[in-house]
Each structure stands twice: as structure tokens, then as C-alpha cells.
Design an enzyme around this catalytic site. Structure first.
Site, mmCIF file in Angstrom:
data_model
loop_
_atom_site.group_PDB
_atom_site.id
_atom_site.type_symbol
_atom_site.label_atom_id
_atom_site.label_comp_id
_atom_site.label_asym_id
_atom_site.label_seq_id
_atom_site.Cartn_x
_atom_site.Cartn_y
_atom_site.Cartn_z
ATOM 1 N N SER A 123 87.779 24.684 53.274
ATOM 2 C CA SER A 123 88.543 24.247 52.100
ATOM 3 C C SER A 123 89.813 25.039 51.821
ATOM 4 O O SER A 123 90.818 24.461 51.399
ATOM 5 C CB SER A 123 87.653 24.273 50.852
ATOM 6 O OG SER A 123 87.061 25.547 50.673
ATOM 7 N N ASP B 64 88.694 29.367 37.952
ATOM 8 C CA ASP B 64 87.677 28.357 37.650
ATOM 9 C C ASP B 64 86.610 28.215 38.721
ATOM 10 O O ASP B 64 85.601 27.533 38.515
ATOM 11 C CB ASP B 64 88.319 27.001 37.365
ATOM 12 C CG ASP B 64 89.197 26.522 38.510
ATOM 13 O OD1 ASP B 64 89.406 27.286 39.471
ATOM 14 O OD2 ASP B 64 89.683 25.380 38.447
ATOM 15 N N HIS C 95 88.425 29.818 45.811
ATOM 16 C CA HIS C 95 89.633 29.328 46.468
ATOM 17 C C HIS C 95 90.859 30.110 46.012
ATOM 18 O O HIS C 95 90.942 30.529 44.854
ATOM 19 C CB HIS C 95 89.822 27.837 46.168
ATOM 20 C CG HIS C 95 88.720 26.989 46.694
ATOM 21 N ND1 HIS C 95 87.853 26.293 45.876
ATOM 22 C CD2 HIS C 95 88.323 26.729 47.975
ATOM 23 C CE1 HIS C 95 86.981 25.642 46.615
ATOM 24 N NE2 HIS C 95 87.249 25.885 47.889
#
Length: 277
Positions: A47, A245, A249
């Protein structure tokens, strides 16, 4: 082989060059007059390579920093196998089950383009898919077959594959078996890919995963640094900012820093003024 480091323009991350030696890998030499040469880079992993910078609450904020701006000499190989001017998000039609945002691909390409002949074209071949363990990239799997197919198809209009940009490992930190097998699986993957693409010294710039709270994170980070093959280099993402959040990432600005540093590692060994050229 002894680790060494490159001077950086940013202090948030240390780009460490650990493995590699002069080889016959194609370099970014300046082509003749009126010749446009396409230097192709494969983007693969999970990702963070697919890009989650700027994605919040299931939506991408659309913010494109200067380092990610489109350029007519930066192309992207689409899911339909067509070359087009690259623009963010690079993986929008590849990692289709997730919302994609900013990754390191465009900052890498812009940094490379700024340091090579303007008669060249940088071609990006997005292949990353979020949430995939190393076993999903082994020879014989759909992801591996798709990567090889896309890479070969990208050559139909000319050019040469100059490198693999690899940002992976987070999913393998959840299991001791996967974490301890990571080094051997990564080396097998690289050897298989070099053989199947017929690029025996394909440069590989891999990202050492950022810090996290997964149980076997340090095991995977150590494995990534210990990959013992020629023309394999690593850039450590530790210290870069993570999104608040999800804490998994990289933020948009961190992706820009990372992509630029990956480019500097590549250019130091394969750029026009490198010792290998």
C-alpha cells in the site's frame, strides 16, 4: 560488504546504500541528438508504494505537492497497457480495491528527470497492491505474473527497464514465520524477476519499512537490510511521518522525501555522473 550513506538534503530520513557493485547494468547515459530514450522503472510492493498519502476517511484530498507534478517527459503505463502522461494517483487503476493517493513514484521520477538529459523519458509501471505478503509475489502467483507481463508489455514501444522500486514488508511483520523467511523470499523474488525479465543486474531500490507496533517489525527490517545480492540498495523510512489516522501509511510530504531519496540512491550508482556509467 560495508554499509555506506549518501549525503541528504533532508534530515528526516537516512538513505543508506548497503549492497551493490559496478556491473553491466544499463546506465542513464545521454543518448545521441534527436533521440528520445525511455528509462522504465517498475513500482511494486504494497500500500505505501501504491500510495496512501492524502487519503483520509476513504477519500483522497487531491493535494499534489510540487515534487509530484506531471511532466510531459514522465509517462505512466496504464492498466490498459497504454503509455500516458503520468499523474497522481499513479495506482488508481491498479490497486483498485483501495483508494490511492500520493506514493513515492512521481517524486522519484521528477528527481531523476531533473538530473538526466532532457532528451530522455522516465516511464513508470505501477504494479503495487495493498495488503500483500511476500508469498503473494512469488513466481507462479497472479501478482508476479502480472508484474512480469506488464514490464514486458511496457517495452513494446522501446526503452529499457532500469530498475525496480520496492516498498513492502508491513504485512509480513504479523507472523514470525513470514518475518524470519523474508530475506530468503526477497532474494528468490529478485533472482526470479531478473531471470524472467532477462535483466540479470536489474537494480533494486527497496524501502526498509517504517517503525510500527507490529510484533515482528524489527525482524523484517533487519531482513530487508541483509538482502545479500549485487545491485540491491535500501532506503530506510524510519523517522518519516506516518498518517495520524492509521499510523501505518506515510504522509504526502514523507512520500515526497522518500521518493527523492530513492532517486538519489539510484542516481549515485547509475546516473550520468556515477562511477558505474
Amino acid at each position: 560488504m560495508t554499509p555506506s550513506s549518501l549525503p541528504l538534503f533532508f534530515t528526516v530520513v537516512l538513505a543508506n546504500v548497503v549492497f551493490g557493485r559496478p556491473s553491466q547494468t544499463p546506465s542513464l547515459s545521454t543518448p545521441g541528438a534527436n533521440v528520445v530514450a525511455k528509462d522504465i522503472f517498475i513500482l511494486a510492493g504494497q500500500s505505501n508504494m501504491a500510495g496512501r498519502g492524502g487519503v483520509h476517511g476513504g477519500k483522497w484530498d487531491g493535494n499534489i505537492p510540487p515534487g509530484c507534478k506531471p511532466h510531459p517527459s514522465i509517462l505512466r503505463f496504464s492498466a490498459k497497457h497504454k503509455w500516458e502522461v503520468a499523474k497522481e494517483p499513479l495506482h488508481a487503476d491498479i490497486d483498485v480495491k483501495k483508494i490511492c493517493g500520493i506514493g513515492p513514484g512521481m517524486p522519484f521520477a521528477n528527481e531523476v528527470l531533473a538530473n538526466v538529459s532532457k532528451t530522455r523519458v522516465v516511464g513508470l509501471v505501477p504494479c503495487a497492491i495493498g495488503g500483500t505478503r511476500m508469498t503473494k509475489w512469488a513466481r507462479g502467483t497472479p501478482l508476479y505474473a502480472r508484474l512480469v507481463h506488464r514490464a514486458n508489455e511496457s517495452l513494446r514501444e522501446g526503452g529499457a527497464i532500469r530498475g525496480l522500486l520496492w516498498f513492502h514488508g508491513e504485512s509480513d511483520t504479523e507472523s514470525r514465520i513470514d518475518a524470519e523467511a523474508y530475506k530468503d523470499r526477497m532474494e528468490t523474488f529478485i533472482n526470479d524477476l531478473r531471470s524472467d525479465l532477462n535483466v540479470p543486474n536489474l537494480p533494486v531500490i527497496q524501502v526498509v519499512t517504517p517503525s510500527g507496533d507490529k510484533k515482528f517489525m524489527d525482524t523484517v527490517r533487519r531482513a530487508q537490510k541483509e538482502v545479500n545480492l549485487p545491485d540491491v540498495w535500501w532506503v530506510d523510512a524510519r523517522g518519516l511521518n506516518m498518517k495520524s489516522d492509521d499510523h501505518m501509511h506515510l504522509t504526502t510530504i514523507s512520500q515526497v522525501h522518500l521518493g527523492r531519496n530513492m532517486a538519489r540512491v539510484f542516481l549515485a550508482s547509475y546516473g550520468p555522473s556515477s562511477p558505474h556509467t
